[in-house]
Design a protein around this motif. Structure first.
Motif, PDB file in Angstrom:
ATOM      1  N   VAL A  92       0.853  -1.188   0.000  1.00 53.12           N
ATOM      2  CA  VAL A  92       0.000   0.000   0.000  1.00 53.12           C
ATOM      3  C   VAL A  92       0.892   1.242   0.000  1.00 53.12           C
ATOM      4  O   VAL A  92       1.831   1.331   0.787  1.00 53.12           O
ATOM      5  N   ILE A  96      -3.021   5.745   5.225  1.00 54.61           N
ATOM      6  CA  ILE A  96      -3.841   4.635   5.692  1.00 54.61           C
ATOM      7  C   ILE A  96      -4.793   5.153   6.765  1.00 54.61           C
ATOM      8  O   ILE A  96      -4.389   5.875   7.677  1.00 54.61           O
ATOM      9  N   TYR A 115       0.801  -3.493   3.986  1.00 57.22           N
ATOM     10  CA  TYR A 115       0.238  -4.385   2.984  1.00 57.22           C
ATOM     11  C   TYR A 115      -1.253  -4.529   3.243  1.00 57.22           C
ATOM     12  O   TYR A 115      -1.712  -4.404   4.374  1.00 57.22           O
ATOM     13  N   LYS A 116      -1.997  -4.785   2.182  1.00 57.24           N
ATOM     14  CA  LYS A 116      -3.436  -5.029   2.335  1.00 57.24           C
ATOM     15  C   LYS A 116      -3.775  -6.360   1.707  1.00 57.24           C
ATOM     16  O   LYS A 116      -3.043  -6.894   0.875  1.00 57.24           O
ATOM     17  N   ARG A 117      -4.921  -6.875   2.130  1.00 53.94           N
ATOM     18  CA  ARG A 117      -5.427  -8.121   1.556  1.00 53.94           C
ATOM     19  C   ARG A 117      -6.932  -8.025   1.461  1.00 53.94           C
ATOM     20  O   ARG A 117      -7.602  -7.609   2.411  1.00 53.94           O
ATOM     21  N   GLY A 121     -10.582  -4.592   3.903  1.00 51.11           N
ATOM     22  CA  GLY A 121      -9.751  -3.635   4.603  1.00 51.11           C
ATOM     23  C   GLY A 121      -8.697  -4.208   5.522  1.00 51.11           C
ATOM     24  O   GLY A 121      -8.130  -3.475   6.328  1.00 51.11           O
ATOM     25  N   SER A 122      -8.395  -5.493   5.441  1.00 52.10           N
ATOM     26  CA  SER A 122      -7.337  -6.062   6.273  1.00 52.10           C
ATOM     27  C   SER A 122      -6.010  -5.395   5.940  1.00 52.10           C
ATOM     28  O   SER A 122      -5.670  -5.225   4.765  1.00 52.10           O
ATOM     29  N   LEU A 123      -5.248  -5.022   6.993  1.00 49.87           N
ATOM     30  CA  LEU A 123      -3.978  -4.330   6.823  1.00 49.87           C
ATOM     31  C   LEU A 123      -2.907  -4.986   7.675  1.00 49.87           C
ATOM     32  O   LEU A 123      -3.163  -5.414   8.799  1.00 49.87           O
ATOM     33  N   GLU A 137      -7.039  -7.323  10.916  1.00 50.17           N
ATOM     34  CA  GLU A 137      -7.671  -8.238   9.968  1.00 50.17           C
ATOM     35  C   GLU A 137      -9.165  -8.240  10.220  1.00 50.17           C
ATOM     36  O   GLU A 137      -9.616  -8.276  11.357  1.00 50.17           O
TER      37      GLU A 137
END
Length: 140
Positions: A92, A96, A115-117, A121-123, A137
């Motif tokens: 990312v 944030i 990082y995101k997944r 919105g998990s960071l 998460e």
């Protein structure tokens, strides 16, 4: 007799539904190691130092949750976590925004890579040189 049969079937249905879907009470769980256990399904293994944690879980069978965790893992484990194709993490860039109701201790340093997944919105805030991580998460 019909009432007794109906009552028996109703109780059996409720019991089977609860067992089948594993519904537990909804709630917030505090504690570093307890949070890790809810998240990973087991106690932290050797080399993992969980500093803080908070885990909210729903009673719904879809296992909705929101988790905050501060953890230090071995450097190679952090690199593996970032590079694992299963995790599908994306770097990312830019500002944030974290939820306003995050725990007071959840303060990732600005120099950590972010990082995101997924789309919810998990960071993951990670210092790849030390294995220090802040994880937010969400699965709803």
């Amino acid at each position: 007799m019909k009432k007794a049969h109906f009552l028996f079937c109703s109780i059996l249905f409720l019991f089977v539904t609860k067992v089948s879907f594993g519904q537990d009470k909804e709630g917030v769980h505090y504690g570093a190691n307890e949070t890790f256990k809810y998240w990973a399904g087991e106690e932290p293994w050797e080399g993992i130092d969980v500093k803080n944690g908070q885990y909210w879980s729903s009673a719904h069978f879809t296992k909705e949750y929101i988790m905050y965790m501060e953890v230090i893992v071995p450097k190679d484990m952090a690199l593996s976590f970032v590079n694992d194709e299963y995790n599908k993490l994306e770097l990312v860039e830019g500002k944030i925004n974290l939820p306003d109701d995050k725990p007071d201790w959840f303060k990732p340093p600005k120099d950590f890579k972010v990082y995101k997944r997924g789309s919810q919105g998990s960071l993951y805030f990670i210092d790849l040189d030390t294995g220090y991580m802040f994880i937010y998460e969400i699965q709803l």
